[in-house]
Motif scaffolding. Sequence first.
Motif, short mmCIF file in Angstrom:
data_model
loop_
_atom_site.label_atom_id
_atom_site.label_comp_id
_atom_site.label_asym_id
_atom_site.label_seq_id
_atom_site.Cartn_x
_atom_site.Cartn_y
_atom_site.Cartn_z
N PHE A 1 0.83 -1.21 0.00
CA PHE A 1 0.00 0.00 0.00
C PHE A 1 0.87 1.26 0.00
O PHE A 1 0.54 2.26 -0.66
N LEU A 2 2.00 1.20 0.75
CA LEU A 2 2.90 2.35 0.72
C LEU A 2 3.52 2.53 -0.65
O LEU A 2 3.67 3.67 -1.14
N LEU A 3 3.85 1.42 -1.32
CA LEU A 3 4.43 1.50 -2.66
C LEU A 3 3.41 2.09 -3.65
O LEU A 3 3.77 2.92 -4.50
N ILE A 4 2.15 1.67 -3.52
CA ILE A 4 1.11 2.23 -4.41
C ILE A 4 0.98 3.74 -4.17
O ILE A 4 0.85 4.52 -5.13
N PHE A 5 1.03 4.15 -2.89
CA PHE A 5 0.94 5.57 -2.59
C PHE A 5 2.14 6.32 -3.17
O PHE A 5 1.98 7.42 -3.74
N GLN A 6 3.33 5.73 -3.07
CA GLN A 6 4.51 6.37 -3.63
C GLN A 6 4.41 6.49 -5.16
O GLN A 6 4.80 7.50 -5.75
N ILE A 7 3.87 5.43 -5.79
CA ILE A 7 3.70 5.46 -7.26
C ILE A 7 2.75 6.58 -7.66
O ILE A 7 3.01 7.36 -8.59
N LEU B 1 9.80 2.89 -8.86
CA LEU B 1 9.39 4.29 -8.98
C LEU B 1 9.95 4.93 -10.25
O LEU B 1 9.31 5.81 -10.84
N ARG B 2 11.14 4.50 -10.67
CA ARG B 2 11.69 5.04 -11.92
C ARG B 2 10.85 4.61 -13.13
O ARG B 2 10.68 5.36 -14.09
N VAL B 3 10.34 3.37 -13.06
CA VAL B 3 9.45 2.91 -14.15
C VAL B 3 8.23 3.82 -14.24
O VAL B 3 7.85 4.25 -15.35
N TRP B 4 7.66 4.14 -13.10
CA TRP B 4 6.46 4.99 -13.12
C TRP B 4 6.78 6.46 -13.33
O TRP B 4 5.87 7.27 -13.50
N THR B 5 8.07 6.80 -13.31
CA THR B 5 8.48 8.15 -13.71
C THR B 5 8.51 8.29 -15.24
O THR B 5 8.15 9.33 -15.79
N GLY C 1 2.99 -0.29 -17.45
CA GLY C 1 3.69 0.00 -16.20
C GLY C 1 3.39 -1.02 -15.13
O GLY C 1 4.27 -1.43 -14.36
N LEU C 2 2.11 -1.45 -15.05
CA LEU C 2 1.73 -2.47 -14.07
C LEU C 2 2.46 -3.79 -14.35
O LEU C 2 2.98 -4.44 -13.42
N ILE C 3 2.51 -4.18 -15.62
CA ILE C 3 3.19 -5.44 -15.96
C ILE C 3 4.68 -5.34 -15.65
O ILE C 3 5.29 -6.30 -15.14
N ALA C 4 5.30 -4.17 -15.96
CA ALA C 4 6.72 -4.00 -15.65
C ALA C 4 6.96 -4.08 -14.15
O ALA C 4 7.97 -4.65 -13.69
N THR C 5 6.04 -3.53 -13.36
CA THR C 5 6.19 -3.59 -11.90
C THR C 5 6.08 -5.01 -11.38
O THR C 5 6.88 -5.46 -10.54
N LEU C 6 5.08 -5.74 -11.89
CA LEU C 6 4.93 -7.14 -11.47
C LEU C 6 6.16 -7.96 -11.86
O LEU C 6 6.59 -8.85 -11.10
#
Length: 604
Positions: A45-51, A113-117, A168-173
């Motif tokens: 949940f913290l990671l989702i908030f950071q994303i 986080l860099r991926v989502w940047t 982005g979701l697939i890259a994160t998984l």
Amino acid sequence: MITGVGQIDDRLVAGLHSRLTALNGISAEFQSLRDAFSAAGVSPFLLIFQIILVVALVGGVFIWISRRFRRATADRSFWRRFFAGVAAAILALLAGFIAARLLSRTDLEMRTLRVWTIFPVAGGITLFTLRHVLMASMPPAFPKPSVHMAGLVRGLSIAIGWALVGIGLIATLHLWGAGPGLMDLAGTGLVGIPAFLLFVIAVWRNKRTMVVAVAGSRPRSHWRGRLAKAWPAIVIGFLLVTFCTTEAAQTLGMPIPGSAILLTALIFIATPHLDTMISHWAQRGLESPSTSIAAAAGMQTARFAILVVMLALLETLWATPLAVGLGFGLQSVATNVFDMALIALGTAFLWNVIGTITGRALLAEVPTLGANPEALSAPRSRLGTLVPLLSGVGKSTILALAMLSVLVTIGVNVWPLITGLSVFGLAVGFGSQTLVKDVVSGLFFLIDDAFRFGEYIETSGAKGTVEKISIRSVSLRHQRGALATIPYGQIGKIQNYSRDWVIEKLMFRVAFDTDVELVRKLFKKIGQDVAADPEVAEDLLEPFKSQGIAEVEDGTLVITAKFKAKAGKQTMIRRAVMVAVHRAFRENGIHAVSKPITSSPAAA
């Protein structure tokens, strides 16, 4: 072949079974993913908030800086906005990477986080470019293009945004080691199917807008109009094939990267619109006298260059991995492809140089050619007649040389081919005397300036308006619509009814006791009135006047009159004269007498 098909079928069945098995184990994969987060000491949940925080920061910086750049200058040109977008993207990426560094505690968390940047910036640049291309592809004369294109831009933006979030979701998984079932569920159920449906809905709901944009401004070629009408269906078919191919590759165990699929779809959708946009820009350069021929040809060549770039991108995405898999040397393939691309671009430039010269000659001949399609059939000067013919010969020569150059580039010995063509041409020259006669006769007809494009001529076998001039024949369009194609060797004598001027003679049969002097005065008055009419005065060279009594026939007077007009313009003047003569005869009590019909002795 049958064995290969059977092997593929077995692999598909096995792959489908493997995918279903992996989907049945999603609950265990979820638990493994949670264990991976726990082992890294990161709360999901913290990671989702950071994303969300990083995406909001990057998107906000990108939008704010872009608007600041646009407001800081009054120049709203494309390049100003483009460089503003590049600057905004660089600063947004910098802000996102700094935020990722400050928010993350582990290397895996920072990489996520860099991926989502990267994805918000990539999405912003993609949407900006796509919107500009789509807006600029609308015809200049089309009313309110932004209003009609807004629906398509909005629909495609939603589809692209969904696809980017899914990638982005697939890259994160993948970074966190998700299992195959979870990756398949995210890739197909959460990304593939929704993105495919969103793209199809956007295209289908705005199909009329896409047809108008792809068709471009008038006049347009026949194939362009047919392509525009079929383009929405073609795009939907391409999306369907892409989706099915992606799922088949996933089933066979050879998944295709999502970024390659999205980029391919965008290239396919945007290429015709980009071609139309460049076409409008090149047409303005062609019509501008201040633009040199080389610059105008370069603008036209830009359309072909864009096509080459798009094909190169698709080759990089799809053909390069295939070539590596088949064992081809990439360096030799790339060298040959680069050489052929240079030959193609050089050929396209020379082709467009000839096309620009031809187009400007026709624009000088008919200045309103673009606004009035009927002017295409108007008589042209000698230059306007010869230029299209010379253009066809020059383009054919350039195309032949380009094909020979391509064959030389890929290592084919072209000398036997050239020798064979020379021998064949010599045999044709000796054996086809009629063909040689037609070509030589046509050459001398054109040198003598016997006829021009758009003129009305009569030959020994046909008559009509010159509609097409080729190397061996001329095509005449009869006033009733029939098209006659006559080889030059069979033309014989030519009568040209559209050159310089024409004298139109009219005959009137009146009663024997008619006052001839009164008729002369009436004709003189009619000639003055017609000459004063602004609709026909420009085409009238000598006014309508009486020539007196031509003969006395069966107790009636045959009075003739004439006028001189520009060639091809006499019909309207004749109509005006006949109406005026009819009115003058009726008002002055002059009675026209019909020609008597004499019966033959046999009938008697």
